[in-house]
Design a protein around this motif. Structure first.
Motif, PDB file in Angstrom:
ATOM      1  N   PHE A  78      76.293  39.913   1.469  1.00  0.00           N
ATOM      2  CA  PHE A  78      75.202  40.385   0.818  1.00  0.00           C
ATOM      3  C   PHE A  78      74.199  41.198   1.404  1.00  0.00           C
ATOM      4  O   PHE A  78      73.104  41.430   1.010  1.00  0.00           O
ATOM      5  N   LEU A  79      74.260  41.534   2.754  1.00  0.00           N
ATOM      6  CA  LEU A  79      73.310  42.430   3.351  1.00  0.00           C
ATOM      7  C   LEU A  79      73.552  43.838   3.537  1.00  0.00           C
ATOM      8  O   LEU A  79      74.508  44.247   4.236  1.00  0.00           O
ATOM      9  N   PRO A  80      72.664  44.725   3.115  1.00  0.00           N
ATOM     10  CA  PRO A  80      72.907  46.100   3.163  1.00  0.00           C
ATOM     11  C   PRO A  80      72.150  46.661   4.627  1.00  0.00           C
ATOM     12  O   PRO A  80      70.992  47.316   4.647  1.00  0.00           O
ATOM     13  N   SER A  81      72.556  45.916   5.642  1.00  0.00           N
ATOM     14  CA  SER A  81      71.819  45.844   6.887  1.00  0.00           C
ATOM     15  C   SER A  81      72.877  46.520   8.238  1.00  0.00           C
ATOM     16  O   SER A  81      73.846  45.910   8.413  1.00  0.00           O
ATOM     17  N   ALA A  82      72.624  47.429   8.538  1.00  0.00           N
ATOM     18  CA  ALA A  82      73.519  48.289   9.524  1.00  0.00           C
ATOM     19  C   ALA A  82      73.130  47.361  10.954  1.00  0.00           C
ATOM     20  O   ALA A  82      74.348  47.059  11.458  1.00  0.00           O
ATOM     21  N   PRO A  83      71.984  46.691  11.274  1.00  0.00           N
ATOM     22  CA  PRO A  83      72.007  45.908  12.516  1.00  0.00           C
ATOM     23  C   PRO A  83      72.758  44.703  12.289  1.00  0.00           C
ATOM     24  O   PRO A  83      73.402  44.187  13.092  1.00  0.00           O
ATOM     25  N   ALA A  84      72.816  44.168  10.934  1.00  0.00           N
ATOM     26  CA  ALA A  84      73.659  42.828  10.762  1.00  0.00           C
ATOM     27  C   ALA A  84      75.131  43.161  10.988  1.00  0.00           C
ATOM     28  O   ALA A  84      75.931  42.420  11.598  1.00  0.00           O
ATOM     29  N   GLY A  85      75.595  44.294  10.315  1.00  0.00           N
ATOM     30  CA  GLY A  85      76.856  44.823  10.422  1.00  0.00           C
ATOM     31  C   GLY A  85      77.387  44.930  11.863  1.00  0.00           C
ATOM     32  O   GLY A  85      78.545  44.616  12.310  1.00  0.00           O
ATOM     33  N   PHE A  91      70.749  36.321  10.017  1.00  0.00           N
ATOM     34  CA  PHE A  91      68.917  36.074  10.192  1.00  0.00           C
ATOM     35  C   PHE A  91      68.386  37.263  10.602  1.00  0.00           C
ATOM     36  O   PHE A  91      67.236  37.448  10.338  1.00  0.00           O
ATOM     37  N   VAL A  92      69.004  38.234  11.420  1.00  0.00           N
ATOM     38  CA  VAL A  92      68.644  39.344  11.717  1.00  0.00           C
ATOM     39  C   VAL A  92      68.018  40.280  10.707  1.00  0.00           C
ATOM     40  O   VAL A  92      67.120  40.633  10.877  1.00  0.00           O
ATOM     41  N   ALA A  93      68.800  40.048   9.831  1.00  0.00           N
ATOM     42  CA  ALA A  93      68.671  41.129   8.452  1.00  0.00           C
ATOM     43  C   ALA A  93      67.786  40.372   7.472  1.00  0.00           C
ATOM     44  O   ALA A  93      67.060  41.085   6.755  1.00  0.00           O
ATOM     45  N   ASP A  94      68.143  39.073   7.360  1.00  0.00           N
ATOM     46  CA  ASP A  94      67.312  38.348   6.076  1.00  0.00           C
ATOM     47  C   ASP A  94      67.162  36.703   6.467  1.00  0.00           C
ATOM     48  O   ASP A  94      68.152  36.160   6.313  1.00  0.00           O
ATOM     49  N   ARG A  95      65.943  36.343   6.948  1.00  0.00           N
ATOM     50  CA  ARG A  95      65.801  34.938   7.309  1.00  0.00           C
ATOM     51  C   ARG A  95      66.170  34.009   6.064  1.00  0.00           C
ATOM     52  O   ARG A  95      66.550  32.926   6.357  1.00  0.00           O
ATOM     53  N   ARG A  96      65.650  34.500   4.949  1.00  0.00           N
ATOM     54  CA  ARG A  96      65.686  33.764   3.768  1.00  0.00           C
ATOM     55  C   ARG A  96      67.244  33.396   3.302  1.00  0.00           C
ATOM     56  O   ARG A  96      67.530  32.308   3.062  1.00  0.00           O
ATOM     57  N   LEU A  97      68.138  34.305   3.497  1.00  0.00           N
ATOM     58  CA  LEU A  97      69.456  34.364   3.195  1.00  0.00           C
ATOM     59  C   LEU A  97      70.217  33.478   4.328  1.00  0.00           C
ATOM     60  O   LEU A  97      71.089  32.998   4.067  1.00  0.00           O
ATOM     61  N   GLY A  98      69.721  33.644   5.397  1.00  0.00           N
ATOM     62  CA  GLY A  98      70.116  32.963   6.780  1.00  0.00           C
ATOM     63  C   GLY A  98      70.087  31.622   6.553  1.00  0.00           C
ATOM     64  O   GLY A  98      70.837  30.522   6.685  1.00  0.00           O
ATOM     65  N   TYR A 113      83.357  27.208   3.527  1.00  0.00           N
ATOM     66  CA  TYR A 113      83.085  28.576   3.608  1.00  0.00           C
ATOM     67  C   TYR A 113      82.683  29.051   2.262  1.00  0.00           C
ATOM     68  O   TYR A 113      81.678  29.908   2.015  1.00  0.00           O
ATOM     69  N   ASN A 114      83.312  28.883   1.332  1.00  0.00           N
ATOM     70  CA  ASN A 114      83.024  29.156  -0.216  1.00  0.00           C
ATOM     71  C   ASN A 114      81.596  28.594  -0.492  1.00  0.00           C
ATOM     72  O   ASN A 114      80.930  29.374  -1.284  1.00  0.00           O
ATOM     73  N   ALA A 115      81.308  27.347  -0.025  1.00  0.00           N
ATOM     74  CA  ALA A 115      79.989  26.751  -0.301  1.00  0.00           C
ATOM     75  C   ALA A 115      79.036  27.737   0.116  1.00  0.00           C
ATOM     76  O   ALA A 115      77.756  28.024  -0.445  1.00  0.00           O
ATOM     77  N   VAL A 116      79.237  28.266   1.498  1.00  0.00           N
ATOM     78  CA  VAL A 116      78.246  29.437   2.023  1.00  0.00           C
ATOM     79  C   VAL A 116      77.514  30.199   0.950  1.00  0.00           C
ATOM     80  O   VAL A 116      76.695  30.701   0.856  1.00  0.00           O
ATOM     81  N   LEU A 117      78.924  31.245   0.740  1.00  0.00           N
ATOM     82  CA  LEU A 117      78.727  32.179  -0.280  1.00  0.00           C
ATOM     83  C   LEU A 117      78.022  31.868  -1.583  1.00  0.00           C
ATOM     84  O   LEU A 117      77.272  32.803  -2.062  1.00  0.00           O
ATOM     85  N   VAL A 118      78.599  30.841  -1.988  1.00  0.00           N
ATOM     86  CA  VAL A 118      78.046  30.297  -3.482  1.00  0.00           C
ATOM     87  C   VAL A 118      76.406  30.097  -3.358  1.00  0.00           C
ATOM     88  O   VAL A 118      75.581  30.756  -4.174  1.00  0.00           O
ATOM     89  N   THR A 119      75.938  29.282  -2.420  1.00  0.00           N
ATOM     90  CA  THR A 119      74.839  29.331  -2.149  1.00  0.00           C
ATOM     91  C   THR A 119      73.678  30.448  -1.985  1.00  0.00           C
ATOM     92  O   THR A 119      72.768  30.556  -2.582  1.00  0.00           O
ATOM     93  N   MET A 120      74.428  31.421  -1.059  1.00  0.00           N
ATOM     94  CA  MET A 120      73.497  32.663  -0.818  1.00  0.00           C
ATOM     95  C   MET A 120      73.622  33.348  -2.287  1.00  0.00           C
ATOM     96  O   MET A 120      72.387  33.947  -2.678  1.00  0.00           O
ATOM     97  N   ALA A 121      74.652  33.705  -2.948  1.00  0.00           N
ATOM     98  CA  ALA A 121      74.503  34.382  -4.137  1.00  0.00           C
ATOM     99  C   ALA A 121      73.684  33.612  -5.356  1.00  0.00           C
ATOM    100  O   ALA A 121      73.043  34.614  -5.941  1.00  0.00           O
ATOM    101  N   LEU A 122      73.859  32.536  -5.353  1.00  0.00           N
ATOM    102  CA  LEU A 122      73.060  31.875  -6.488  1.00  0.00           C
ATOM    103  C   LEU A 122      71.422  31.594  -6.182  1.00  0.00           C
ATOM    104  O   LEU A 122      70.758  31.317  -6.770  1.00  0.00           O
ATOM    105  N   GLY A 123      71.393  31.347  -4.768  1.00  0.00           N
ATOM    106  CA  GLY A 123      69.954  30.850  -4.434  1.00  0.00           C
ATOM    107  C   GLY A 123      69.108  31.949  -4.142  1.00  0.00           C
ATOM    108  O   GLY A 123      67.843  31.794  -3.964  1.00  0.00           O
ATOM    109  N   GLY A 124      69.533  33.354  -3.921  1.00  0.00           N
ATOM    110  CA  GLY A 124      68.802  34.145  -3.375  1.00  0.00           C
ATOM    111  C   GLY A 124      69.111  35.711  -3.606  1.00  0.00           C
ATOM    112  O   GLY A 124      68.388  36.651  -3.274  1.00  0.00           O
ATOM    113  N   VAL A 125      70.441  35.959  -3.864  1.00  0.00           N
ATOM    114  CA  VAL A 125      70.970  37.278  -4.263  1.00  0.00           C
ATOM    115  C   VAL A 125      70.995  37.753  -5.717  1.00  0.00           C
ATOM    116  O   VAL A 125      70.363  38.676  -5.986  1.00  0.00           O
TER     117      VAL A 125
END
Length: 333
Positions: free
Chosen positions: A26-33, A203-210, A241-253
């Motif tokens: 969920f990160l539109p970040s070239a440095p993170a990529g 974390f480089v792109a978004d500490r909240r999502l980290g 790993y699915n729990a990681v994605l769900v938490t990011m999606a529903l918790g802040g994306v």
């Protein structure tokens, strides 16, 4: 003598490709990529190549087909093809020409599927997530053993679902390996150090999502341990790993971060952990690969339910004014 100026279009395209890789999380970040590319190379240089080339091919296909520029620029047309390419390499063998050709075809097909899924979900204002990738990857694992030029593993992976076996007690090593491997398994990698690099990129792109990724990883560990999942499956990240994605999606994306959305996200993460085991049993005849089906199904279901819960607010939506504090229109005039 004046040095030649690099082609700006090539640089812009590279940025789009790197953002496409980062959009897996969920990160539109070239440095993170860029960090994600390093992480894939740490697992094996071939995975780094497949990830970059797959994202580039998906992005180029979208551009050629005239997809909206903002989607291409932010990497939204690259993350499904990235996962398809790396997934094909992981499950079919990265060192085979047939894998490379199939991965290339899969990247083109998943771009078309992204458009199709987007059109189907648009009336409900729902994101495509990794649904196009799940459809493509599942078709690949089901079909591949039937083709001798595509399958290089001898006997097929078909099996019947069996009850869990093995120790369930977690050691300290199991715990910290699982914490990082949960992030790495989003890209099919079980190595904890690869997950640490991916987490660094987030974390480089978004500490909240980290922070949300860390919370999701912890929820996946706790939920699977409480339910008695084998320690080896927890430690290699296969359960969380699915729990990681769900938490990011529903918790802040897709939802505004707050106490209620965090509780909602944790509930969804626990549900996705249970669904991971269910999906593994369902896909056992094709090798038990769940991909990110639990994340997709859980997140879409929880997003559809959001309008029924006034305490939840979609990201970007204005804050609601409590009824007792609202000013009547007549008085405001």
């Amino acid at each position: 003598m004046q040095q030649p100026i690099p082609d700006r279009r090539s640089f812009v395209f590279l940025l789009r490709v790197l953002r496409g890789q980062a959009q897996v999380d969920f990160l539109p970040s070239a440095p993170a990529g860029l960090v994600f590319t390093v992480a894939l190379c740490a697992a094996g240089w071939e995975y780094g190549v497949y990830g970059l080339c797959g994202t580039a091919l998906g992005t180029a296909t979208a551009q050629t087909l005239g997809v909206a520029r903002d989607r291409v620029t932010t990497g939204l047309e690259g993350f499904n093809s990235c996962l398809v390419a790396v997934g094909f390499a992981a499950f079919l063998g990265a060192d085979h020409l047939s894998t490379a050709l199939l991965a290339a075809g899969g990247c083109v097909v998943v771009t078309v599927l992204t458009g199709a899924v987007g059109a189907l979900l648009r009336p409900w204002r729902l994101p495509t997530l990794t649904l196009p990738y799940c459809l493509t990857a599942s078709a690949m694992t089901i079909a591949a053993p039937g083709f001798t030029h595509a399958w290089h593993h001898g006997a097929g992976l078909a099996a019947l679902a069996r009850p869990a076996a093995g120790r369930t007690a977690l050691t300290w090593t199991d715990l910290w390996h699982a914490f990082f491997a949960n992030v790495a398994q989003i890209f099919f990698m079980p190595q904890w150090y690869v997950g640490a690099l991916f987490l660094l990129g987030i974390f480089v792109a978004d500490r909240r999502l980290g922070a949300l990724a860390c919370l999701g990883s912890a929820v996946g560990i706790v939920a699977s341990w409480l339910l008695g999942a084998p320690a080896t499956q927890i430690a290699d990240g296969g359960m969380g790993y699915n729990a990681v994605l769900v938490t990011m999606a529903l918790g802040g994306v897709f939802l505004a971060t707050g106490g209620w959305s965090l509780a909602y996200a944790v509930t969804g993460a626990a549900a996705a952990t249970i669904l991971t085991s269910a999906a593994a049993a369902l896909f056992a005849p094709s090798g038990g690969h769940t991909f990110t089906w639990p994340f997709v199904l859980t997140t879409l279901a929880f997003l559809v339910a959001v309008p029924a819960f006034p305490r939840l607010r979609k990201a970007g939506a204005p804050d609601l004014v409590p009824a007792e504090r609202a000013t009547p229109p007549a008085a405001a005039a």
